[in-house]
Design an enzyme around this catalytic site. Structure first.
Site, PDB file in Angstrom:
ATOM      1  N   GLU A  70      31.953  40.833  43.108  1.00 53.81           N
ATOM      2  CA  GLU A  70      32.053  39.413  42.747  1.00 53.81           C
ATOM      3  C   GLU A  70      32.326  38.949  41.389  1.00 53.81           C
ATOM      4  OE1 GLU A  70      29.626  41.059  44.305  1.00 53.81           O
ATOM      5  OE2 GLU A  70      29.274  40.280  46.090  1.00 53.81           O
ATOM      6  N   PRO A 282      32.945  57.788  45.965  1.00 54.56           N
ATOM      7  CA  PRO A 282      31.873  57.271  46.791  1.00 54.56           C
ATOM      8  C   PRO A 282      31.313  55.813  46.236  1.00 54.56           C
ATOM      9  CG  PRO A 282      31.018  59.479  45.883  1.00 54.56           C
ATOM     10  CD  PRO A 282      32.490  59.056  45.142  1.00 54.56           C
ATOM     11  N   LEU A 366      30.977  54.332  37.796  1.00 56.12           N
ATOM     12  CA  LEU A 366      31.276  52.958  38.197  1.00 56.12           C
ATOM     13  C   LEU A 366      32.372  52.160  37.403  1.00 56.12           C
ATOM     14  CD1 LEU A 366      27.758  51.703  38.873  1.00 56.12           C
ATOM     15  CD2 LEU A 366      29.461  52.134  40.623  1.00 56.12           C
ATOM     16  N   GLY A 367      33.068  51.273  38.286  1.00 57.59           N
ATOM     17  CA  GLY A 367      33.851  50.336  37.430  1.00 57.59           C
ATOM     18  C   GLY A 367      35.277  50.796  37.227  1.00 57.59           C
ATOM     19  N   GLU A 368      35.730  52.051  37.454  1.00 58.25           N
ATOM     20  CA  GLU A 368      37.113  52.514  37.147  1.00 58.25           C
ATOM     21  C   GLU A 368      38.024  52.639  38.109  1.00 58.25           C
ATOM     22  OE1 GLU A 368      36.380  55.765  33.673  1.00 58.25           O
ATOM     23  OE2 GLU A 368      35.400  56.200  35.403  1.00 58.25           O
ATOM     24  N   ASN A 393      37.649  45.797  49.338  1.00 55.49           N
ATOM     25  CA  ASN A 393      38.763  44.892  48.852  1.00 55.49           C
ATOM     26  C   ASN A 393      39.979  46.018  48.754  1.00 55.49           C
ATOM     27  OD1 ASN A 393      40.286  43.250  47.622  1.00 55.49           O
ATOM     28  ND2 ASN A 393      39.264  42.923  45.693  1.00 55.49           N
ATOM     29  N   LEU A 394      41.097  45.389  49.547  1.00 58.50           N
ATOM     30  CA  LEU A 394      42.219  46.107  49.767  1.00 58.50           C
ATOM     31  C   LEU A 394      43.437  45.838  48.773  1.00 58.50           C
ATOM     32  CD1 LEU A 394      41.019  45.873  52.757  1.00 58.50           C
ATOM     33  CD2 LEU A 394      43.348  46.285  53.473  1.00 58.50           C
ATOM     34  N   SER A 395      43.033  44.635  48.098  1.00 56.20           N
ATOM     35  CA  SER A 395      44.190  44.192  47.057  1.00 56.20           C
ATOM     36  C   SER A 395      44.158  45.015  45.813  1.00 56.20           C
ATOM     37  CB  SER A 395      43.932  42.750  46.874  1.00 56.20           C
ATOM     38  OG  SER A 395      42.668  42.629  46.062  1.00 56.20           O
ATOM     39  N   GLU A 396      42.908  45.579  45.439  1.00 59.56           N
ATOM     40  CA  GLU A 396      43.101  46.614  44.284  1.00 59.56           C
ATOM     41  C   GLU A 396      44.189  47.541  44.388  1.00 59.56           C
ATOM     42  OE1 GLU A 396      38.466  46.203  43.158  1.00 59.56           O
ATOM     43  OE2 GLU A 396      39.079  47.454  44.619  1.00 59.56           O
TER      44      GLU A 396
END
Length: 487
Positions: A70, A282, A366-368, A393-396
């Site tokens: 989010e 993961p 995380l976050g990459e 989320n598929l859009s990434e």
């Protein structure tokens, strides 16, 4: 209406009294979470509404998101807000430390970051009194009674963006006791932008005023507008060189139990494409060491399945510093076991290079994810292959130009799958399990035209669906909230 409002206020009085009475126990729970590494070791008082930074003068817009996904959806809107309203200060809060660790390097320099207060009367009242925001913008499903009704009492305008309510929460909120309270909370918003038309119906059934509901699009399509830190970009470029001329696919956001599907596909593909590399990301970083250990056991054996399930349910190596300690202690043992099986696994946390002999790259950071999609032509989105999961989320992946595959258990992301497939049926491929996934990957590795057609379809569909999303959302926020503050 008046009767329903009185009922809602009565239920809220009960809720407020309960959260007030439970405050000492919630404080102890907060300390337990801090001890377990689930709260920031120094900034945990922010969860009690105690600020750690000064409140600058002038107007302030407060954005709140619970976790990383989010928060990343909010960043493009925050950037747009800064450009359109440079005289406003921005306050951003999240609940999880994982979100904090990632976004602290991605938020614009002048954005104030704090951890969100617990929804207790004392914490929320202290938070709102100190920061005194002009506008509160909540993301997705952050419906906290003390925060929403406390802000409303102070004359603070509220918006709920990318609004969604899960089927379980919808059933709960629809109960006779809870419905008056949710109806009262929703009546305090000046703007609700639902995630989909189905979600819009859900909010109307929960008695949200119809005139405040608008649908500008899904903010999670705005992934292309998030900057990637320079250090991370340099790392990705190095990995691209290491993976050059090798077949590559990625299994991202993999949940417990899905490892068996992905590793089974990996082993069968290796028989056809021995130089292939599988990137496994993961959903929870601590899961990676259990995936690695399972590789040392005969795949599909009861031992392997039991090991995965038992390991993933233990809490001894759960989060934060505890993860790192367990990871460092057990890694040498794990690597020795893998070496006995002849498997060369590269690990992201150690900056391992992908050697010519490496076949699995495990990402335990995380976050990459958004930058990692640049490494692979094929992305299999996890959290979708087992009942009870709700997709991701598929859009990434589509934004990076990957061929996008997912399972059928996509939950509230079903609207995204439907929208993309409606725009171009080739943009997203849904597969039911191991066999269909293996067939799809084999076809794309063997047929370059099919792979490129899916990559182009995903990218073009993403561009079409993401066009103007941030501006559309901001225009509604400005119309319904900002402009009314400046009159």
């Amino acid at each position: 209406m008046a009767r329903a409002r009185r009922q809602g206020e009565l239920v809220y009085m009960v809720y407020r009294a309960m959260t007030y009475g439970l405050s000492p126990f919630l404080y102890l729970h907060l300390q337990w979470r801090r001890f377990k590494g689930l709260e920031h070791p120094l900034r945990w008082p922010e969860r009690l509404g105690r600020p750690s930074l000064p409140r600058p003068p002038a107007s302030l817009i407060y954005f709140h998101a619970v976790s990383l996904g989010e928060t990343m959806a909010a960043i493009p809107l925050i950037n747009h807000c800064i450009k359109q309203q440079p005289d406003f200060n921005i306050l951003m809060t999240t609940t999880t430390t994982s979100a904090f660790n990632v976004i602290k390097d991605r938020l614009p320099a002048h954005v104030i970051y704090q951890f969100a207060p617990l929804d207790t009367p004392a914490a929320v009242d202290a938070f709102l009194k100190y920061w005194s925001p002009n506008v509160v913008v909540l993301l997705e499903s952050e419906l906290w009674p003390n925060l929403i009704l406390g802000a409303s009492r102070k004359g603070i305008m509220l918006a709920l963006l990318n609004a969604r309510v899960s089927s379980r929460s919808f059933k709960l909120w629809s109960q006779p006791l809870a419905l008056p309270l949710i109806s009262l909370m929703l009546s305090k918003f000046s703007l609700i932008t639902p995630l989909s038309s189905e979600q819009a119906i859900n909010f109307q059934l929960l008695r949200a005023p119809p005139f405040i509901i608008n649908f500008p699009g899904d903010l999670k399509y705005a992934v292309g507008e998030v900057d990637i830190p320079g250090k991370e970009s340099i790392h990705i470029e190095g990995l691209q060189l290491q993976l050059a001329n090798r077949p590559v696919w990625m299994a991202s956001s993999i949940h417990e139990g899905e490892e068996e599907v992905m590793l089974g596909v990996h082993k069968e593909l290796m028989q056809i494409f021995p130089d292939m590399v599988t990137i496994i990301v993961p959903r929870h970083p601590q899961q990676q060491q259990h995936i690695a250990q399972s590789q040392a056991l005969p795949f599909g054996s009861p031992e392997a399945r039991n090991h995965l399930r038992a390991s993933l349910t233990t809490s001894s190596c759960h989060l934060s510093t505890t993860i790192n300690a367990c990871f460092s202690v057990s890694m040498s043992v794990i690597l020795k076991a893998l070496q006995k099986e002849g498997i060369d696994v590269a690990l992201r946390s150690r900056d391992d290079k992908i050697s010519p002999h490496s076949n699995i790259y495990l990402v335990d950071t995380l976050g990459e994810l958004r930058s990692l999609y640049r490494l692979t032509p094929i992305a299999v989105i996890g959290g979708s292959f087992l009942p009870g999961l709700a997709g991701h989320n598929l859009s990434e992946a589509a934004a990076a130009g990957c061929a996008v595959l997912t399972g059928y258990h996509v939950g509230h992301f079903s609207h995204m799958v439907f929208a993309m497939q409606r725009a171009n049926p080739f943009s997203v491929l849904q597969v039911s399990g191991k066999r269909e996934l293996l067939e799809a990957l084999s076809e794309m590795f063997n047929n370059h035209r099919v792979l490129e057609a899916r990559r182009v379809a995903a990218k073009q569909t993403f561009l079409a669906l993401s066009n103007g999303i941030v501006a559309n959302v901001w225009n509604l926020v400005h119309l319904h909230l900002i402009s009314r503050q400046t009159r």
